[in-house]
Scaffold this active site. Sequence first.
Site, PDB file in Angstrom:
ATOM      1  N   ARG A 101       0.883  -1.188   0.000  1.00 13.78           N
ATOM      2  CA  ARG A 101       0.000   0.000   0.000  1.00 13.78           C
ATOM      3  C   ARG A 101       0.908   1.222   0.000  1.00 13.78           C
ATOM      4  NH1 ARG A 101      -5.365   1.486   3.489  1.00 13.78           N
ATOM      5  NH2 ARG A 101      -6.169   0.056   1.935  1.00 13.78           N
ATOM      6  N   HIS A 128      -7.453   0.855  -6.361  1.00 12.08           N
ATOM      7  CA  HIS A 128      -7.668   0.021  -5.166  1.00 12.08           C
ATOM      8  C   HIS A 128      -8.327  -1.277  -5.667  1.00 12.08           C
ATOM      9  CE1 HIS A 128      -7.970  -1.152  -1.138  1.00 12.08           C
ATOM     10  NE2 HIS A 128      -8.798  -0.249  -0.642  1.00 12.08           N
ATOM     11  N   GLN A 131     -10.255  -3.831  -3.342  1.00 11.61           N
ATOM     12  CA  GLN A 131     -11.538  -3.304  -2.869  1.00 11.61           C
ATOM     13  C   GLN A 131     -12.633  -3.525  -3.906  1.00 11.61           C
ATOM     14  OE1 GLN A 131     -12.310  -1.415   0.184  1.00 11.61           O
ATOM     15  NE2 GLN A 131     -14.281  -2.069  -0.598  1.00 11.61           N
ATOM     16  N   ASP A 217     -17.097   7.039  -1.172  1.00 11.48           N
ATOM     17  CA  ASP A 217     -15.780   6.885  -0.553  1.00 11.48           C
ATOM     18  C   ASP A 217     -15.499   8.207   0.162  1.00 11.48           C
ATOM     19  OD1 ASP A 217     -13.102   6.276   0.042  1.00 11.48           O
ATOM     20  OD2 ASP A 217     -12.398   6.471  -2.023  1.00 11.48           O
ATOM     21  N   CYS A 257     -16.640   1.840   0.829  1.00 11.83           N
ATOM     22  CA  CYS A 257     -15.433   1.026   1.025  1.00 11.83           C
ATOM     23  C   CYS A 257     -14.921   1.115   2.460  1.00 11.83           C
ATOM     24  CB  CYS A 257     -14.351   1.428   0.031  1.00 11.83           C
ATOM     25  SG  CYS A 257     -13.921   3.170   0.092  1.00 11.83           S
ATOM     26  N   ARG A 285     -13.601  -8.557   1.772  1.00 11.38           N
ATOM     27  CA  ARG A 285     -12.192  -8.284   1.461  1.00 11.38           C
ATOM     28  C   ARG A 285     -11.358  -9.525   1.789  1.00 11.38           C
ATOM     29  NH1 ARG A 285     -10.384  -3.122   1.541  1.00 11.38           N
ATOM     30  NH2 ARG A 285      -8.544  -4.133   0.664  1.00 11.38           N
TER      31      ARG A 285
END
Length: 298
Positions: A101, A128, A131, A217, A257, A285
Amino acid sequence: MKHLLSIESLSSVEILEILDATAGMKSTRGRHAAHPLRHQCWAIMFSKSSTRTRVSFEVGIRELGGDPMFLSSNDIQLGRGEPIKDTARVMGRMLHGAVIRTFAQKDVEEFAQYSGIPTINALTDEEHPCQILADLFTIREKRGSLDDLKVCFIGDGECNVPRSWIWAAAKLGFELRIAAPPQYQPPADLLARAGGKIAVTTGLKDAADGADVLYTDVWVSMGREDEAAYRIAQLGSYQIDDDLVAAAKPGALVMHCLPAYRGKEITDATLEAHADTIFQQAENRLHTQKAILSLLTA
Ligand code: CP
Ligand code: NVA
């Protein structure tokens, strides 16, 4: 599939393969016949905060028989300026895979190239992918299929999450509408490159009209904290609330998310009314990333 670097780099067949493998992982949790990461050690190398992604990868790697090694970029020489390509060549000789990340997409791609070990993008400024794969799985699980899907994204349309949605819509051929103020809309060159049935507008109600999914988001993504006051002022009306849900298809899914900032991109009442979907999305996830890990080590 050697790496999972972006939705952009996946084919529609690979996306559907991941969703199918996710269903298998979810239904056999706790009694998997195979442990493909046995005797493997995977780095989880993060330069940004995380709850869901970090926990789900650590748990997922263990459940597949492997050992996760969490490395904050501040703990390793990378944080003091050691180049990615040197870090990657060292780690590639010791570890079996890496989950990263960070900020720049090119850093994850460079790590994958120089390390030679399976590399997973756990969020960059550009994408992402884990996700959005979990989100697609959740939509399929809740709705039964991805056929005739209309997704409406509301908020900062320029950040990583909507960018991955753009690629998912383009690859799978579903309709995506993005409602965002002009300065937070996705770049025109990205939209042109992706193609597909993607509409960008400033009009929330038009975008939500008849949608199967309303998705949002945070307004202030990680790394943009110094712009927080301006972003909050500019994005102030791009919120999912009960009125907007009423404009969508009856029974539409509301998704986030997470982490959520109540009173900003979503109201508390709307989030709580759709908590079942939103936390199922978070749980998925784990299952999705286990599917990705197992496909990368197959
Ligand atoms: N959605 C998501 O990636 O959450 P974290 O930042 O907590 O990992
Ligand atoms: N766009 C957000 C996603 C958080 C999971 C960020 O980058 O901070």
